[in-house]
Write a protein that holds these residues in place. Structure first.
Motif, PDB file in Angstrom:
ATOM      1  N   ILE A 108       0.846  -1.200   0.000  1.00  0.00           N
ATOM      2  CA  ILE A 108       0.000   0.000   0.000  1.00  0.00           C
ATOM      3  C   ILE A 108       0.886   1.256   0.000  1.00  0.00           C
ATOM      4  O   ILE A 108       0.693   2.165  -0.805  1.00  0.00           O
ATOM      5  N   VAL A 109       1.892   1.264   0.863  1.00  0.00           N
ATOM      6  CA  VAL A 109       2.799   2.415   0.959  1.00  0.00           C
ATOM      7  C   VAL A 109       3.545   2.618  -0.369  1.00  0.00           C
ATOM      8  O   VAL A 109       3.615   3.723  -0.907  1.00  0.00           O
ATOM      9  N   GLU A 110       4.067   1.523  -0.899  1.00  0.00           N
ATOM     10  CA  GLU A 110       4.821   1.549  -2.159  1.00  0.00           C
ATOM     11  C   GLU A 110       3.976   2.101  -3.313  1.00  0.00           C
ATOM     12  O   GLU A 110       4.421   2.954  -4.074  1.00  0.00           O
ATOM     13  N   ASN A 115       2.322   5.857  -7.397  1.00  0.00           N
ATOM     14  CA  ASN A 115       1.233   6.421  -8.197  1.00  0.00           C
ATOM     15  C   ASN A 115       0.983   7.893  -7.889  1.00  0.00           C
ATOM     16  O   ASN A 115       0.041   8.471  -8.406  1.00  0.00           O
ATOM     17  N   GLY A 116       1.800   8.478  -7.039  1.00  0.00           N
ATOM     18  CA  GLY A 116       1.633   9.890  -6.703  1.00  0.00           C
ATOM     19  C   GLY A 116       0.240  10.226  -6.205  1.00  0.00           C
ATOM     20  O   GLY A 116      -0.375  11.179  -6.673  1.00  0.00           O
ATOM     21  N   VAL A 117      -0.265   9.444  -5.274  1.00  0.00           N
ATOM     22  CA  VAL A 117      -1.602   9.716  -4.764  1.00  0.00           C
ATOM     23  C   VAL A 117      -1.539  10.828  -3.714  1.00  0.00           C
ATOM     24  O   VAL A 117      -0.498  11.052  -3.086  1.00  0.00           O
ATOM     25  N   ASP A 118      -2.651  11.530  -3.534  1.00  0.00           N
ATOM     26  CA  ASP A 118      -2.698  12.644  -2.593  1.00  0.00           C
ATOM     27  C   ASP A 118      -3.263  12.230  -1.243  1.00  0.00           C
ATOM     28  O   ASP A 118      -3.102  12.935  -0.252  1.00  0.00           O
ATOM     29  N   LEU A 119      -3.943  11.077  -1.236  1.00  0.00           N
ATOM     30  CA  LEU A 119      -4.581  10.623   0.003  1.00  0.00           C
ATOM     31  C   LEU A 119      -4.773   9.107  -0.040  1.00  0.00           C
ATOM     32  O   LEU A 119      -5.136   8.552  -1.079  1.00  0.00           O
ATOM     33  N   SER A 145       4.395   4.397   8.550  1.00  0.00           N
ATOM     34  CA  SER A 145       5.520   4.392   7.610  1.00  0.00           C
ATOM     35  C   SER A 145       5.302   5.169   6.322  1.00  0.00           C
ATOM     36  O   SER A 145       6.206   5.263   5.508  1.00  0.00           O
ATOM     37  N   CYS A 146       4.115   5.747   6.126  1.00  0.00           N
ATOM     38  CA  CYS A 146       3.870   6.447   4.864  1.00  0.00           C
ATOM     39  C   CYS A 146       3.940   7.951   5.048  1.00  0.00           C
ATOM     40  O   CYS A 146       3.530   8.479   6.081  1.00  0.00           O
ATOM     41  N   THR A 147       4.483   8.634   4.039  1.00  0.00           N
ATOM     42  CA  THR A 147       4.602  10.093   4.111  1.00  0.00           C
ATOM     43  C   THR A 147       3.329  10.777   3.626  1.00  0.00           C
ATOM     44  O   THR A 147       3.181  11.987   3.772  1.00  0.00           O
TER      45      THR A 147
END
Ligand SMILES: Nc1ncnc2c1ncn2[C@@H]1O[C@H](COP(=O)(O)OP(=O)(O)O)[C@@H](O)[C@H]1O
Ligand SMILES: [Mg+2]
Length: 154
Positions: A108-110, A115-119, A145-147
């Protein structure tokens, strides 16, 4: 618009369905794009007998392959169904389905980064059942772990 591309993590659970409702509604209202990501967990074969399944003869490895196929088919079916629901409820919404094999949280994080998702939208629990935690291990790991911004639906 703030949330142009929304990734929703879907494991077929009731809570993930609720996450889909929120994510689809938001993407639709924002005129955005929805990515529905489903990760088929890998069936693992412990190598050492004291760890369990490894005690079975190696010829049984074929069974694990079959099991992995069945897992994939189940997740695939559930994702296909939810894509149909989304298309019915939000006919104008652009949505893409991604099905991958791997470790759910890491995948999911990768994918969110790639994919340059915003949310990211996900449920607080999944099909793992209640273990006494407020968050399941997948949602906890993704939040940690996700930015990207993460919306956890309760
Ligand atoms: N295999 C998966 N594929 C896609 N999303 C998942 C997967 N597993 C969990 N998720 C997402 O994480 C949320 C929380 O699930 P999880 O943390 O695994 O809780 P549980 O421990 O109850 O299974 C789900 O509602 C879903 O949004
Ligand atoms: Mg789970």
């Amino acid at each position: 618009m703030l949330f142009k591309k929304i990734l929703v993590a879907y494991d077929g659970s009731e809570q993930a369905k609720r996450a889909i409702d929120y994510a689809a509604d938001m993407a639709n209202t924002c005129g955005g794009f929805l990515v529905v990501l489903t990760v088929v967990p890998r069936v693992t074969i412990p190598v050492f007998p004291e760890e369990g399944y490894g005690a079975a003869p190696l010829t049984n490895a074929q069974d694990f392959g079959d099991y992995q196929e069945k897992m994939r088919a189940m997740y695939q079916m559930s994702q296909t169904e939810v894509m149909k629901d989304i298309a019915e409820n939000f006919p104008k919404l652009k949505a893409e389905a991604i099905l991958l094999e791997g470790r759910p949280s890491a995948t999911i994080v990768e994918q969110a980064e790639k994919n340059g998702v915003d949310l990211i939208v996900m449920g607080s629990r999944g099909i793992g059942g209640i273990t006494g935690w407020i968050l399941g291990s997948t949602s906890r790991r993704v939040v940690e772990s996700c930015t990207k911004p993460v919306l956890v639906i309760k």
